[in-house]
Design a protein around this motif. Structure first.
Motif, mmCIF file in Angstrom:
data_model
loop_
_atom_site.group_PDB
_atom_site.id
_atom_site.type_symbol
_atom_site.label_atom_id
_atom_site.label_comp_id
_atom_site.label_asym_id
_atom_site.label_seq_id
_atom_site.Cartn_x
_atom_site.Cartn_y
_atom_site.Cartn_z
ATOM 1 N N CYS A 45 0.833 -1.201 0.000
ATOM 2 C CA CYS A 45 0.000 0.000 0.000
ATOM 3 C C CYS A 45 0.869 1.254 0.000
ATOM 4 C CB CYS A 45 -0.908 0.013 1.228
ATOM 5 S SG CYS A 45 -2.217 -1.228 1.172
ATOM 6 N N PRO A 46 0.743 2.096 -0.990
ATOM 7 C CA PRO A 46 1.532 3.329 -0.984
ATOM 8 C C PRO A 46 1.014 4.278 0.097
ATOM 9 C CG PRO A 46 -0.021 3.355 -2.791
ATOM 10 C CD PRO A 46 -0.141 1.998 -2.157
ATOM 11 N N PRO A 47 1.850 5.181 0.586
ATOM 12 C CA PRO A 47 1.388 6.123 1.619
ATOM 13 C C PRO A 47 0.345 7.080 1.057
ATOM 14 C CG PRO A 47 3.583 6.715 0.849
ATOM 15 C CD PRO A 47 3.271 5.386 0.233
ATOM 16 N N SER A 48 -0.673 7.336 1.862
ATOM 17 C CA SER A 48 -1.757 8.220 1.414
ATOM 18 C C SER A 48 -1.418 9.687 1.617
ATOM 19 C CB SER A 48 -3.041 7.880 2.173
ATOM 20 O OG SER A 48 -2.874 8.127 3.569
ATOM 21 N N MET A 93 9.898 5.601 7.649
ATOM 22 C CA MET A 93 8.855 6.544 7.255
ATOM 23 C C MET A 93 7.591 6.292 8.071
ATOM 24 S SD MET A 93 9.218 6.633 3.091
ATOM 25 C CE MET A 93 10.724 7.154 2.292
ATOM 26 N N THR A 94 6.762 7.306 8.139
ATOM 27 C CA THR A 94 5.469 7.161 8.812
ATOM 28 C C THR A 94 4.520 6.368 7.918
ATOM 29 O OG1 THR A 94 4.767 9.289 7.886
ATOM 30 C CG2 THR A 94 5.759 9.306 10.092
ATOM 31 N N SER A 95 3.501 5.763 8.535
ATOM 32 C CA SER A 95 2.589 4.887 7.795
ATOM 33 C C SER A 95 1.138 5.272 8.072
ATOM 34 C CB SER A 95 2.826 3.427 8.194
ATOM 35 O OG SER A 95 2.376 3.200 9.515
ATOM 36 N N ASP A 96 0.235 4.535 7.417
ATOM 37 C CA ASP A 96 -1.203 4.766 7.579
ATOM 38 C C ASP A 96 -1.829 3.850 8.629
ATOM 39 O OD1 ASP A 96 -1.960 6.854 5.627
ATOM 40 O OD2 ASP A 96 -1.140 5.439 4.166
ATOM 41 N N PHE A 97 -1.025 3.053 9.308
ATOM 42 C CA PHE A 97 -1.573 2.200 10.362
ATOM 43 C C PHE A 97 -1.998 3.070 11.554
ATOM 44 C CE2 PHE A 97 1.044 -0.682 7.925
ATOM 45 C CZ PHE A 97 0.301 -1.854 7.906
ATOM 46 N N GLU A 98 -3.188 2.785 12.068
ATOM 47 C CA GLU A 98 -3.720 3.553 13.191
ATOM 48 C C GLU A 98 -3.762 2.664 14.436
ATOM 49 O OE1 GLU A 98 -7.425 5.355 12.246
ATOM 50 O OE2 GLU A 98 -6.706 6.284 10.388
ATOM 51 N N LEU A 99 -2.943 3.018 15.419
ATOM 52 C CA LEU A 99 -2.880 2.294 16.678
ATOM 53 C C LEU A 99 -3.160 3.254 17.812
ATOM 54 C CD1 LEU A 99 -1.064 0.575 14.635
ATOM 55 C CD2 LEU A 99 0.150 -0.235 16.658
ATOM 56 N N ALA A 100 -3.967 2.832 18.756
ATOM 57 C CA ALA A 100 -4.281 3.631 19.939
ATOM 58 C C ALA A 100 -4.144 2.735 21.164
ATOM 59 C CB ALA A 100 -5.681 4.231 19.859
ATOM 60 N N MET A 101 -3.484 3.233 22.197
ATOM 61 C CA MET A 101 -3.194 2.425 23.376
ATOM 62 C C MET A 101 -4.461 1.837 23.991
ATOM 63 S SD MET A 101 -1.259 0.999 25.561
ATOM 64 C CE MET A 101 0.372 1.631 25.256
#
Length: 708
Positions: free
Chosen positions: A68-71, A100-108
């Protein structure tokens, strides 16, 4: 006087040994600040690169056409959009990192059953490349809270868990129908974040695990997620059905028509849906300060082998030390004491005619002062016709060696490398350089090398002055450009090959310019300053004996002094000291690139014993050469000290042939080129140690001789 310079007492040796061994329990500082997260606080996931143990070529993750390319969108209020490069230090760039930064969304603390990332459309050409990367066992590296995403393993007895950095890009399987290998790409990632409560409040991350899975593009929900994420699914094969009509048209008239043609770009695409799941699990067994220990479990299992390496090296060094002690106490000092202080008095025995020297004819027309000098020297020899060996060389042992203008820069470069290596080992044993300091070993090593230009210039300039040289600025230029220049040219040539492969292993052009500026604008001036102090301000090293004007004829030498065989054979002993520890170093450098070598305490002990062994071997070889009435010990001592580098490079060739599975011309070229460069560094360092040991030994031996 003898007590001060004599051998250390047994308890002193024991004390030094305990101090060395205590450093084997090297601790590490797993970061410079603890990051604590509150519930629902965003956690950035960074993507880095893919790498393999079967090749030396690495690729940036976002350079892959089938992911997946970065959005470009920012997530959770972050000021950086996905695809933004993270600032890297010099060591990270040189080791091929491209974070590099990614589009994955993680929240504690927030679990996600399934989240769609994108659907990548891949052409036939890109599918072929993906299959090749999977065949070469490439793995992916992501980063969360400075921890690399790991594949989790459990020991056979299920008593311990350990990590291997990275997770597989895909896998191969055999088709039950055709019997041919098929490639499957992992397109779903189950991310497990392990955390524990911090005493100061909040939560800290103590583990980052990734479990990849290949799931077919069929039978999915509207949002792109599979209907049953954690159940058995058909995998997604990297295969595009061939266009039979185009193949028949292209290969018309041929008896054989291939099943597919990857070069035939007919516009057909393979859709790869990417999804991920996130789970947070509390883990109270792991402290934040010890969270890297899981990456080192298999290295701890080899601790017994490390101890065997230390015992092996100590045994060899002790045997050589006894030999040196015998040479010093019984042979050298015994001969001096037996002859008395005036043993080498320059007195011509009465009633003896002058002995004609080799090649001299009656009426040669020598100058009067040359005749006197020759008569003086002959009187020395005649007074000691009953003696043989090193005592006869008192008038030639400090004669300036041939090519002294090259020896001085080599010794200066060796001192520079010795300072750098010592600093790296000390900082590593103190825990300052550790895996959490990504790229720190190379960055700090480069800084130490540049700063050590002062030592390089000083020792090179002072030794050059001792040799009687006058063009000290020329010597400074050679010292500053010789080793760094050759290394930079080699790296630049290798970079051309790696650039052609579009690999992240290639050093960016801007970094090359920065290295060039670091060399020419900082290191060269430091070498000049050190050389100025060493040549202009410092006095040359004084020798205890004067050198005769006419060189002494050297008798026929034994076979081991007439050929390079002698120094090469002496190099086997230092190589035997280092051999066992080399197994671990090579395994981590070339095989387990995902692993982290951290047992610098063991390496420091072995390195210290190695230096002692090099000193002992060089002293024994130098004494043997002097006893053969050969005063050309300067270069011989340097070659003896550095000769074990030959055996290490031979071991590299054996390791490449029988242990590694590296394929491709460029990967092989990188392996042998960097192995040669590492052996050259090692040879310069140990050769300098051997030269200085022989120089100190010769000065100490001949300082006990009194010549009137």
């Amino acid at each position: 006087m003898y007590a001060a310079s004599g051998p250390l007492r047994p308890w002193n040796w024991t004390l030094w040994f305990l101090l060395f061994v205590s450093s084997t329990w090297a601790f590490y500082i797993p970061g410079y600040s603890v990051t604590r997260y509150n519930d629902d606080q965003p956690i950035p996931l960074l993507v880095n690169k893919i790498f393999s143990d079967n090749t030396q070529l690495q690729y940036a993750y976002f350079d892959l056409p089938f992911v997946c390319p970065p959005s470009g969108r920012s997530h959770a209020g972050s000021p950086f959009g996905s695809g933004e490069s993270i600032s890297l230090n010099l060591g990270e760039v040189l080791r091929g990192d491209r974070i590099m930064t990614s589009d994955f969304e993680l929240a504690m603390g927030k679990d996600v059953e399934c989240q769609s990332l994108c659907t990548a459309e891949v052409s036939r050409k890109d599918v072929k490349w993906a299959r090749q990367l999977i065949k070469e066992n490439y793995v992916i590296e992501w980063i969360v809270d400075n921890l690399p995403g790991a594949t989790s393993f459990v020991t056979v007895d299920r008593s311990r868990k350990y990590y291997a950095s990275g997770f597989k890009l895909g896998y191969l399987d055999i088709s039950p129908v055709t019997g041919r290998p098929r490639s499957f790409i992992n397109n779903h990632f189950t991310i497990v974040i392990r955390w524990r409560s911090a005493p100061e409040g909040g939560k800290v991350i103590v583990g980052f695990e990734v479990y990849p899975k290949s799931i077919s593009a069929e039978d999915r929900k509207e949002d792109g997620c599979p209907k049953a994420v954690h159940k058995d699914q058909d995998p997604l094969g990297l295969f595009i059905a061939p266009n039979t009509s185009r193949l028949k048209e292209k290969y018309q008239g041929l008896s054989y028509i291939p099943e597919e043609d990857d070069e035939d770009d007919d516009g057909a695409m393979l859709k790869i849906p990417y999804t991920y799941s996130v789970y947070f699990r509390e883990d109270t067994k792991v402290e934040w300060a010890n969270r890297w220990d899981l990456y080192f479990t298999n290295q701890e299992e080899g601790s017994m082998t490390h101890w065997l390496a230390i015992i092996n090296s100590l045994t060899i060094s002790t045997v050589l030390g006894v030999t040196v002690f015998v040479i010093w106490s019984r042979t050298v000092q015994g001969d001096i004491k037996g002859r008395g202080d005036g043993a080498m008095d320059d007195r011509k025995p009465k009633g003896q005619p002058r002995r004609k020297r080799s090649g001299e004819k009656k009426g040669d027309g020598l100058l009067e002062n040359d005749v006197e000098n020759d008569a003086d020297m002959s009187s020395d020899d005649e007074g000691f016709e009953d003696n043989s060996g090193w005592k006869l060389l008192h008038g030639d042992v400090f004669r300036i060696p041939a090519y002294s203008g090259l020896l001085a820069p080599l010794i200066g470069s060796g001192m520079q490398l010795l300072f750098m290596a010592t600093g790296l080992l000390v900082l590593s044993c103190l825990g300052i350089l550790n895996p959490s300091f990504r790229g720190g070993f190379v960055s700090v090593g480069m800084g130490l090398f540049v700063f050590a230009g002062l030592f390089s210039g000083y020792f090179s300039g002072r030794l050059y002055k001792t040799f009687g040289g006058s063009a000290w600025r020329k010597n400074t230029v050679i010292t500053a450009l010789l080793f760094p220049g050759l290394s930079f040219c080699l790296v630049l040539i290798l970079n051309l090959f790696v650039w052609a492969q579009a690999s992240s292993t290639a050093i960016p052009f801007g970094t090359l310019i920065g290295l060039l500026a670091l060399w020419l604008l900082i290191q060269v001036p430091l070498v000049y300053i050190g050389s100025w102090f060493g040549y202009v301000r410092a006095n040359p090293w004084e020798h205890p004996l004067k050198t005769n004007s006419i060189p002494r004829q050297i008798p026929l030498q034994p076979w081991y002094l007439r050929s390079p065989t002698g120094p090469l054979l002496t190099g086997l002993l230092p190589f035997a000291v280092l051999f066992i520890e080399l197994l671990f170093v090579f395994k981590n450098l070339w095989q387990d690139k995902s692993g982290y070598y951290y047992v610098f305490g063991f390496l420091s002990v072995v390195s210290a014993v190695l230096m002692v062994t090099v000193i002992e071997v060089t002293i024994i070889a130098t004494y043997s050469q002097l006893c053969s009435e050969n005063y050309h010990w300067w270069w011989q001592s340097f070659l003896t000290g550095s000769s074990s580098a030959f055996w290490i490079f031979a071991y590299c060739i054996w390791y490449y042939t029988f242990k590694l599975h590296i394929t491709g011309f460029v990967s092989g070229l990188l392996f042998f080129s960097y192995s040669f460069l590492a052996c050259a560094v090692y040879g310069l360092l140990t050769g300098t140690v051997g030269f200085l040991a022989a120089y100190a030994f010769v000065r100490r031996v001949y300082s006990a001789i009194k010549v009137d």
